[in-house]
Design an enzyme around this catalytic site. Structure first.
Site, short mmCIF file in Angstrom:
data_model
loop_
_atom_site.label_atom_id
_atom_site.label_comp_id
_atom_site.label_asym_id
_atom_site.label_seq_id
_atom_site.Cartn_x
_atom_site.Cartn_y
_atom_site.Cartn_z
CE LYS A 67 -3.70 -2.28 2.58
NZ LYS A 67 -2.99 -3.54 2.81
CB VAL B 149 8.99 2.75 4.21
CG1 VAL B 149 9.54 3.28 5.54
CG2 VAL B 149 7.70 1.97 4.46
CE LYS C 180 2.14 1.73 5.25
NZ LYS C 180 1.50 0.68 6.06
CG ASP D 176 0.82 -9.56 8.35
OD1 ASP D 176 0.93 -10.74 7.98
OD2 ASP D 176 1.21 -8.60 7.66
#
Length: 430
Positions: free
Chosen positions: A36, A39, A53, A159
């Site tokens: 998405k 960084v 980010k 995750d």
């Protein structure tokens, strides 16, 4: 409703939140990219190094319109949630939110910069790409503390994998990337029923579709495409837990995802302990326990196969076996984990203050990382993530590879000294 109004609503509660001015940040180098966002390593006006980010705003707008009725597909909600939980953290093993960035083209936030890369990179540097039991004990204990803090805050991480565990400058760990996390109603994770007399029931075969987004082990599974459940479920048992309200989201990373997520019967905090078991197995054996030739085989193995704990019995192998219990009601709890024989010598109150962890990153020559060409964050993110007319975000792999090559040409330090060098175009930090 206009997006700007949503931004105000998302941030109304944070009047004291620091908003970053992109013009006042010195962008040193890109660190990596995820599904998405990109960084960047940046320096503030006072010389502080941060990881920024940045996410393409147009991709959020289009996905938000396409999935306005779906909680799990709502990218904007995920970003808001991630920012909110980052702002709430006060723990040495979790990142601190240093500011929020909002422009016409991108949204993002800055957190602590970890100079030691991630645990997966560190493991691959070890002899035979495995850690010793003592090193595993230290890192495992810190992960237990980080997850316990999240669970006590009502957050299930979902995750956990080595790529999401960074090594700080002081050698201690930092858990990052919370965009797949969610908050569950605040019932204690410890009130889980563990009755051995309650047997899981076999669900009747039925066709049920689950969505997922998948790019190897580096990416999260989230609703997007679809996969058939019936063949995975045919010889499997599902269990119910009444300890907390559960999430039914199909999220995670292929080789680490818990069996209860694949079966779609709902999951709670215990799914994080499954992921920890997969991580400890990988630290010990150099590979994950259920990896198959393809996604379908991997999921089948997760649901049906026992982990191959080769070697003589040790407390570590015993702990891994208890973490990789397929029935979440019988899976070991955090209280039992902390009291397990493998952690017998651990001082839980002082481990995060240990002055000499197993690995201390070398000082990074940040000045040498800076190229001659100034980086335009907005243009860079736009090149990496193209948004098509139908709102589908296309990862511009050619562009990101070219940008990485440009950084390598600037200075050899990108390859030799950069603590988070991009080894392939799927490298993730978040």
């Amino acid at each position: 409703m206009h997006e700007g109004h949503h931004h105000r609503r998302c941030h109304d509660q944070d009047d004291d939140m620091l908003y970053l001015d992109l013009k006042k940040l010195k962008v040193i180098s890109p660190l990596g990219r995820g599904a998405k966002g990109v960084v960047f390593l940046v320096r503030t006006e006072n010389g502080e190094l941060l990881a920024l980010k940045a996410i393409l705003r147009s991709s959020i707008d289009k996905k938000k319109k396409a999935a306005s009725s779906s909680h799990d597909c709502n990218e904007y909600r995920r970003i808001c949630f991630e920012r909110q939980v980052l702002a709430s953290f006060h723990h040495p093993l979790l990142p601190k939110l240093h500011g929020v960035l909002i422009t016409d083209k991108i949204v993002g936030y800055a957190i602590d910069y970890c100079s030691g890369r991630d645990l997966n990179s560190l493991r691959k540097k070890q002899t035979e790409k495995m850690f010793s039991d003592d090193i595993i004990r230290f890192y495992a204990a810190e992960l237990v503390l980080a997850l316990e803090y999240l669970h006590n805050s009502g957050i299930v991480y979902r995750d956990l994998k080595p790529e999401n565990v960074m090594v700080q400058e002081n050698g201690h760990l930092m858990l990052v990337d919370f965009d797949l996390s969610t908050k569950l109603p605040s019932k204690s994770p410890e009130t889980r029923s563990v009755s051995s007399e309650t047997k899981p029931q076999i669900k009747p075969k039925k066709k049920k579709k689950f969505g997922f987004f998948f790019k190897r082990r580096d990416s999260g599974i989230s609703p997007d495409d679809s996969v058939q459940r019936e063949e995975l479920e045919s010889n499997s048992m599902s269990s119910e837990s009444d300890s907390v309200e559960k999430s039914n989201s199909f999220v995670g990373t292929e080789e680490y995802v818990g069996p209860e997520i694949i079966l779609g019967d709902g999951h709670d905090f215990s799914v994080d302990w499954w992921c920890l078991g997969v991580m400890l197995y990988e630290m010990l054996y150099g590979t994950t326990p259920f990896r198959g030739a393809n996604r379908k085989e991997t999921f089948y193995r997760i649901i049906t196969k026992a982990p191959d704990l080769t070697g003589e019995w040790t407390p570590l192998r015993d702990l891994i076996g208890k973490l990789l219990e397929k029935d979440p009601r019988k899976r070991i709890s955090v209280r039992e984990i902390r009291g397990h024989e493998f952690f017998r010598a651990v001082d839980w109150d002082t481990i995060t203050e240990m002055p000499r962890p197993p690995f201390i990153p070398e000082l990074t020559d940040v000045e040498g990382m800076e190229g001659n060409k100034e980086i335009d964050v907005e243009s860079y993110v736009q090149r990496v993530f193209k948004v098509g007319e139908e709102g589908k975000v296309e990862n511009n792999r050619k562009s990101v590879t070219a940008n990485c090559e440009e950084n390598r040409r600037n200075k050899d330090v990108w390859v030799n000294n950069h603590p988070t060098q991009i080894q392939n175009d799927n490298f993730l930090i978040f």
